[in-house]
Design a protein around this motif. Structure first.
Motif, PDB file in Angstrom:
ATOM      1  N   ARG A 135       0.810  -1.213   0.000  1.00 27.99           N
ATOM      2  CA  ARG A 135       0.000   0.000   0.000  1.00 27.99           C
ATOM      3  C   ARG A 135       0.842   1.263   0.000  1.00 27.99           C
ATOM      4  NH1 ARG A 135      -5.183   0.142   3.890  1.00 27.99           N
ATOM      5  NH2 ARG A 135      -5.562  -1.676   2.584  1.00 27.99           N
ATOM      6  N   PHE A 136       2.000   1.219   0.674  1.00 25.78           N
ATOM      7  CA  PHE A 136       2.815   2.415   0.827  1.00 25.78           C
ATOM      8  C   PHE A 136       4.042   2.443  -0.077  1.00 25.78           C
ATOM      9  CE2 PHE A 136       0.287   2.612   4.618  1.00 25.78           C
ATOM     10  CZ  PHE A 136       0.220   3.954   4.959  1.00 25.78           C
ATOM     11  N   ILE A 137       4.260   1.414  -0.884  1.00 25.02           N
ATOM     12  CA  ILE A 137       5.514   1.306  -1.634  1.00 25.02           C
ATOM     13  C   ILE A 137       5.658   2.400  -2.704  1.00 25.02           C
ATOM     14  CG2 ILE A 137       4.700  -0.257  -3.471  1.00 25.02           C
ATOM     15  CD1 ILE A 137       7.382  -1.822  -2.946  1.00 25.02           C
ATOM     16  N   LYS A 138       4.540   2.869  -3.238  1.00 21.38           N
ATOM     17  CA  LYS A 138       4.612   3.886  -4.290  1.00 21.38           C
ATOM     18  C   LYS A 138       4.233   5.281  -3.796  1.00 21.38           C
ATOM     19  CE  LYS A 138       3.901   0.890  -8.304  1.00 21.38           C
ATOM     20  NZ  LYS A 138       3.058   0.628  -9.504  1.00 21.38           N
ATOM     21  N   ASP A 139       3.238   5.362  -2.962  1.00 23.21           N
ATOM     22  CA  ASP A 139       2.829   6.674  -2.471  1.00 23.21           C
ATOM     23  C   ASP A 139       2.179   6.527  -1.099  1.00 23.21           C
ATOM     24  OD1 ASP A 139       0.215   6.580  -4.970  1.00 23.21           O
ATOM     25  OD2 ASP A 139       0.308   5.574  -3.042  1.00 23.21           O
ATOM     26  N   ASN A 140       1.796   7.641  -0.513  1.00 22.36           N
ATOM     27  CA  ASN A 140       1.159   7.656   0.797  1.00 22.36           C
ATOM     28  C   ASN A 140      -0.353   7.740   0.618  1.00 22.36           C
ATOM     29  OD1 ASN A 140       0.332   8.013   3.422  1.00 22.36           O
ATOM     30  ND2 ASN A 140       1.876   9.560   3.906  1.00 22.36           N
ATOM     31  N   PRO A 141      -1.100   6.676   0.952  1.00 19.02           N
ATOM     32  CA  PRO A 141      -2.551   6.682   0.704  1.00 19.02           C
ATOM     33  C   PRO A 141      -3.323   7.722   1.490  1.00 19.02           C
ATOM     34  CG  PRO A 141      -1.902   4.777   2.027  1.00 19.02           C
ATOM     35  CD  PRO A 141      -0.638   5.413   1.534  1.00 19.02           C
ATOM     36  N   ILE A 142      -2.726   8.269   2.552  1.00 20.77           N
ATOM     37  CA  ILE A 142      -3.453   9.262   3.345  1.00 20.77           C
ATOM     38  C   ILE A 142      -3.696  10.539   2.544  1.00 20.77           C
ATOM     39  CG2 ILE A 142      -1.470  10.434   4.384  1.00 20.77           C
ATOM     40  CD1 ILE A 142      -3.079  10.450   7.023  1.00 20.77           C
ATOM     41  N   GLU A 143      -2.874  10.781   1.533  1.00 17.80           N
ATOM     42  CA  GLU A 143      -3.038  11.982   0.713  1.00 17.80           C
ATOM     43  C   GLU A 143      -4.306  11.939  -0.128  1.00 17.80           C
ATOM     44  OE1 GLU A 143      -1.123  14.465   1.126  1.00 17.80           O
ATOM     45  OE2 GLU A 143       0.364  13.447   2.389  1.00 17.80           O
ATOM     46  N   THR A 144      -4.844  10.751  -0.342  1.00 17.06           N
ATOM     47  CA  THR A 144      -6.042  10.602  -1.174  1.00 17.06           C
ATOM     48  C   THR A 144      -7.331  10.524  -0.359  1.00 17.06           C
ATOM     49  OG1 THR A 144      -5.872   8.176  -1.196  1.00 17.06           O
ATOM     50  CG2 THR A 144      -4.670   9.383  -2.893  1.00 17.06           C
TER      51      THR A 144
END
Length: 318
Positions: free
Chosen positions: A188-197
């Protein structure tokens, strides 16, 4: 707001937080229960388990103001509450609001601040107001504190006094993820931070309606007696030097109403009490010769629950 509507709103918030936090369904459920009940939460666990991320995910899922305070030994009470300063241009003293003037407040590493600074949160957590230089300022609802602390590190920290602990509706531990959950975290975090979405799924007004709806949840008289038996058992002077206060009793009742609402019920069942007894009551007792020992307190509450007979009634009838 109907019970079905309340359950749907609660599920939407949980799903939104679940986009960031892997697993931890029970923790998310308890956090949501606390905010609907109008209480505050102390998240205690080792660094890196997702305490701060959980609080941020909640704040982003609810369309309200969010503030964060990083507690340090040199933090002053005025850094939290705000202060009056002299405005030379206007020729008078002006009040500058502190970060506590928000809806969701993250008190990060709260035990690192001095007792004097910690105590500045007592009034706002209990009475939802702040008094500065004799003038009282009412905090806009909803007001919810999520505090974090590390149970392992003691150097440079100040243990929370009993009065402060009693202000928290629940004390929750995140715990380490399972092997499968840890892989999901990496994915889930390997490419980006999901909290931003994460986007708000409920407004502040909607949250207040949820909080008002939980007051209508029925608590059967037999369950009231069951709760009192549990509370009285924590006041056993032979084992416990400080039992649960009446504030703790009311906190358990509020939490039970919110927990039932989250599960789509307008009535409380005995299983709710067993589920919430530890997070709501364990941090409120002080054991003789031990003090605030979390694990010992959890065992104590567990023994009390096992010794008291669970009533059996038609719980829908209050």
């Amino acid at each position: 707001m109907t019970i079905d509507q309340a359950r749907e709103r609660a599920e939407e918030i949980q799903e939104s937080i679940g986009k960031v936090i892997v697993g931890k369904k029970t923790v998310i459920e308890l956090l949501l229960t606390a905010i609907i009940a109008g209480g505050h939460v102390l998240l205690e666990d080792v660094p890196g388990t997702g305490k701060t991320m959980l609080a941020k995910s909640l704040a982003r899922s609810v369309g309200v103001k969010f503030s964060r305070i990083q507690f340090t030994p040199d933090l002053l009470p005025s850094d939290i509450t705000g202060l009056n300063y002299y405005n030379q241009k206007e020729g008078e003293f002006v009040f500058r609001e502190g970060p506590v003037f928000t809806n969701i407040l993250l008190a990060d590493e709260i035990s690192r601040a001095t007792p004097r600074t910690q105590s500045s949160l007592l009034e706002c957590m209990e009475e939802k107001q702040i008094t500065v230089d004799g003038k009282t300022y009412v905090l806009a609802p909803p007001f919810f504190v999520v505090a974090t602390q590390n149970p392992i590190e003691t150097a440079g920290t100040f243990p929370l006094p009993e009065a402060q602990m009693d202000r928290f509706l629940m004390q929750i531990s995140m715990g380490f993820p399972s092997a499968e959950e840890e892989i999901n975290i990496m994915d889930r975090f390997i490419k980006d931070n999901p909290i931003e979405t994460v986007k708000p799924v409920i407004s502040g007004e909607g949250l207040i309606k949820l909080m008002e709806s939980c007051r209508e949840v029925v608590l059967h008289p037999s369950l009231k007696s069951y709760i009192v038996q549990i509370i009285e058992a924590t006041r056993n002077p032979s084992k416990i030097s400080m039992g649960v206060s009446p504030r703790g009793t009311l906190a358990l009742v509020r939490a039970l109403q919110a927990y039932a609402l989250v599960h789509g019920r307008n009535y409380v069942v005995p299983e709710d009490i067993k589920e919430l007894a530890v997070p709501v009551l364990a941090h409120r007792i002080v054991l003789q010769g031990i003090g605030q020992d979390r694990e010992a307190a959890i065992d104590c509450i567990g023994r009390i629950l096992s010794q008291i007979e669970v009533p059996s009634e038609e719980w829908k009838k209050g």
